[in-house]
Design a protein around this motif. Structure first.
Motif, PDB file in Angstrom:
ATOM      1  N   GLU A  86     -19.890  14.598   5.916  1.00  0.00           N
ATOM      2  CA  GLU A  86     -20.563  14.137   4.708  1.00  0.00           C
ATOM      3  C   GLU A  86     -20.635  12.614   4.755  1.00  0.00           C
ATOM      4  N   ASP A  87     -21.773  12.065   4.401  1.00  0.00           N
ATOM      5  CA  ASP A  87     -21.949  10.613   4.375  1.00  0.00           C
ATOM      6  C   ASP A  87     -21.174  10.062   3.174  1.00  0.00           C
ATOM      7  N   PRO A  88     -20.152   9.220   3.411  1.00  0.00           N
ATOM      8  CA  PRO A  88     -19.348   8.737   2.286  1.00  0.00           C
ATOM      9  C   PRO A  88     -20.135   7.872   1.285  1.00  0.00           C
ATOM     10  N   SER A  89     -21.239   7.288   1.719  1.00  0.00           N
ATOM     11  CA  SER A  89     -22.023   6.471   0.798  1.00  0.00           C
ATOM     12  C   SER A  89     -22.973   7.305  -0.056  1.00  0.00           C
ATOM     13  N   GLU A  90     -23.217   8.546   0.363  1.00  0.00           N
ATOM     14  CA  GLU A  90     -24.095   9.441  -0.393  1.00  0.00           C
ATOM     15  C   GLU A  90     -23.727  10.881  -0.038  1.00  0.00           C
ATOM     16  N   ALA A  91     -22.959  11.514  -0.915  1.00  0.00           N
ATOM     17  CA  ALA A  91     -22.379  12.837  -0.634  1.00  0.00           C
ATOM     18  C   ALA A  91     -23.411  13.911  -0.325  1.00  0.00           C
ATOM     19  N   SER A  92     -24.656  13.736  -0.742  1.00  0.00           N
ATOM     20  CA  SER A  92     -25.670  14.760  -0.478  1.00  0.00           C
ATOM     21  C   SER A  92     -26.231  14.667   0.940  1.00  0.00           C
ATOM     22  N   ARG A  93     -25.755  13.683   1.695  1.00  0.00           N
ATOM     23  CA  ARG A  93     -26.288  13.463   3.043  1.00  0.00           C
ATOM     24  C   ARG A  93     -25.224  13.758   4.097  1.00  0.00           C
ATOM     25  N   THR A  94     -25.701  14.078   5.288  1.00  0.00           N
ATOM     26  CA  THR A  94     -24.846  14.352   6.443  1.00  0.00           C
ATOM     27  C   THR A  94     -25.074  13.253   7.467  1.00  0.00           C
ATOM     28  N   ARG A  95     -24.012  12.856   8.152  1.00  0.00           N
ATOM     29  CA  ARG A  95     -24.157  11.836   9.184  1.00  0.00           C
ATOM     30  C   ARG A  95     -23.308  12.191  10.398  1.00  0.00           C
ATOM     31  N   LEU A  96     -23.580  11.486  11.500  1.00  0.00           N
ATOM     32  CA  LEU A  96     -22.780  11.647  12.705  1.00  0.00           C
ATOM     33  C   LEU A  96     -21.422  10.983  12.514  1.00  0.00           C
ATOM     34  N   THR A  97     -20.411  11.567  13.110  1.00  0.00           N
ATOM     35  CA  THR A  97     -19.130  10.874  13.223  1.00  0.00           C
ATOM     36  C   THR A  97     -19.189  10.039  14.501  1.00  0.00           C
ATOM     37  N   ASP A  98     -18.175   9.247  14.736  1.00  0.00           N
ATOM     38  CA  ASP A  98     -18.132   8.495  15.997  1.00  0.00           C
ATOM     39  C   ASP A  98     -18.138   9.448  17.189  1.00  0.00           C
ATOM     40  N   ALA A  99     -17.403  10.559  17.068  1.00  0.00           N
ATOM     41  CA  ALA A  99     -17.362  11.543  18.157  1.00  0.00           C
ATOM     42  C   ALA A  99     -18.730  12.199  18.342  1.00  0.00           C
ATOM     43  N   GLY A 100     -19.432  12.459  17.246  1.00  0.00           N
ATOM     44  CA  GLY A 100     -20.776  13.029  17.327  1.00  0.00           C
ATOM     45  C   GLY A 100     -21.751  12.087  18.002  1.00  0.00           C
ATOM     46  N   ARG A 101     -21.661  10.806  17.648  1.00  0.00           N
ATOM     47  CA  ARG A 101     -22.525   9.800  18.270  1.00  0.00           C
ATOM     48  C   ARG A 101     -22.222   9.685  19.764  1.00  0.00           C
ATOM     49  N   GLU A 102     -20.940   9.715  20.103  1.00  0.00           N
ATOM     50  CA  GLU A 102     -20.541   9.631  21.518  1.00  0.00           C
ATOM     51  C   GLU A 102     -21.063  10.827  22.302  1.00  0.00           C
ATOM     52  N   LEU A 103     -20.945  12.023  21.727  1.00  0.00           N
ATOM     53  CA  LEU A 103     -21.454  13.223  22.396  1.00  0.00           C
ATOM     54  C   LEU A 103     -22.958  13.118  22.588  1.00  0.00           C
ATOM     55  N   TYR A 104     -23.666  12.752  21.534  1.00  0.00           N
ATOM     56  CA  TYR A 104     -25.126  12.628  21.634  1.00  0.00           C
ATOM     57  C   TYR A 104     -25.507  11.601  22.700  1.00  0.00           C
ATOM     58  N   GLU A 105     -24.889  10.439  22.661  1.00  0.00           N
ATOM     59  CA  GLU A 105     -25.246   9.380  23.611  1.00  0.00           C
ATOM     60  C   GLU A 105     -24.919   9.757  25.049  1.00  0.00           C
ATOM     61  N   SER A 106     -23.797  10.411  25.281  1.00  0.00           N
ATOM     62  CA  SER A 106     -23.447  10.772  26.655  1.00  0.00           C
ATOM     63  C   SER A 106     -24.353  11.870  27.199  1.00  0.00           C
ATOM     64  N   THR A 107     -24.658  12.877  26.378  1.00  0.00           N
ATOM     65  CA  THR A 107     -25.550  13.932  26.862  1.00  0.00           C
ATOM     66  C   THR A 107     -26.980  13.412  27.005  1.00  0.00           C
ATOM     67  N   ALA A 108     -27.394  12.526  26.117  1.00  0.00           N
ATOM     68  CA  ALA A 108     -28.738  11.940  26.224  1.00  0.00           C
ATOM     69  C   ALA A 108     -28.854  11.098  27.495  1.00  0.00           C
TER      70      ALA A 108
END
Length: 148
Positions: A86-108
């Motif tokens: 959950e995006d802490p600045s706006e609870a209705s939104r979803t965001r990547l965690t650092d681990a999610g960003r790392e996974l996306y960047e490495s697989t990309a």
């Protein structure tokens, strides 16, 4: 390698898609991720790294032509694995965690290397034409789906 002119049709497009997807899934498997999870992470990145759940579900179901329940399952898996939150600045939104960003960047990055090899030596003009044709076929297929 010699290539002959092959008319574009559904089979040719499908063979290219499935060959490329098999390569991608090999990369994803090494990272413990699935194809649906990868597409979901990418959608969050493209959205600016924060998106409402409904927008995310709509984006991924539209891209993959799959059931909403499948996408919601992928979101739940990614959240449980602490790759989305959950995006802490706006609870209705979803965001990547650092681990999610790392996974996306490495697989990309890994798939970008594979893509570079796959498209190497193909003239830019041919790639542009193929891109236009495939975009047109996609638009037409989406229009057909909208009628059903």
């Amino acid at each position: 390698m010699t290539t002959t002119a092959t008319p574009v049709n559904g089979r040719v497009i499908a063979l290219a898609h499935h060959a490329g997807r098999a390569l991608l899934e090999g990369v994803l498997a090494r990272h413990g991720a699935t194809f649906h999870q990868s597409v979901t992470l990418r959608a969050v990145v493209v959205a600016g790294e924060s998106i409402t759940c409904d927008e995310l579900v709509g984006d991924v179901t539209g891209s993959l032509k799959t059931e909403e329940s499948v996408v919601r399952g992928a979101i739940e898996e990614l959240t449980a694995a602490k790759l989305l939150e959950e995006d802490p600045s706006e609870a209705s939104r979803t965001r990547l965690t650092d681990a999610g960003r790392e996974l996306y960047e490495s697989t990309a990055a890994e798939t970008a290397e594979i893509s570079a090899r796959l498209y190497a030596g193909i003239p830019a003009e041919d790639l542009a034409i193929a891109g236009r044709v495939l975009a047109l076929v996609t638009d037409r297929a989406n229009a057909e789906l909208a009628r059903t």
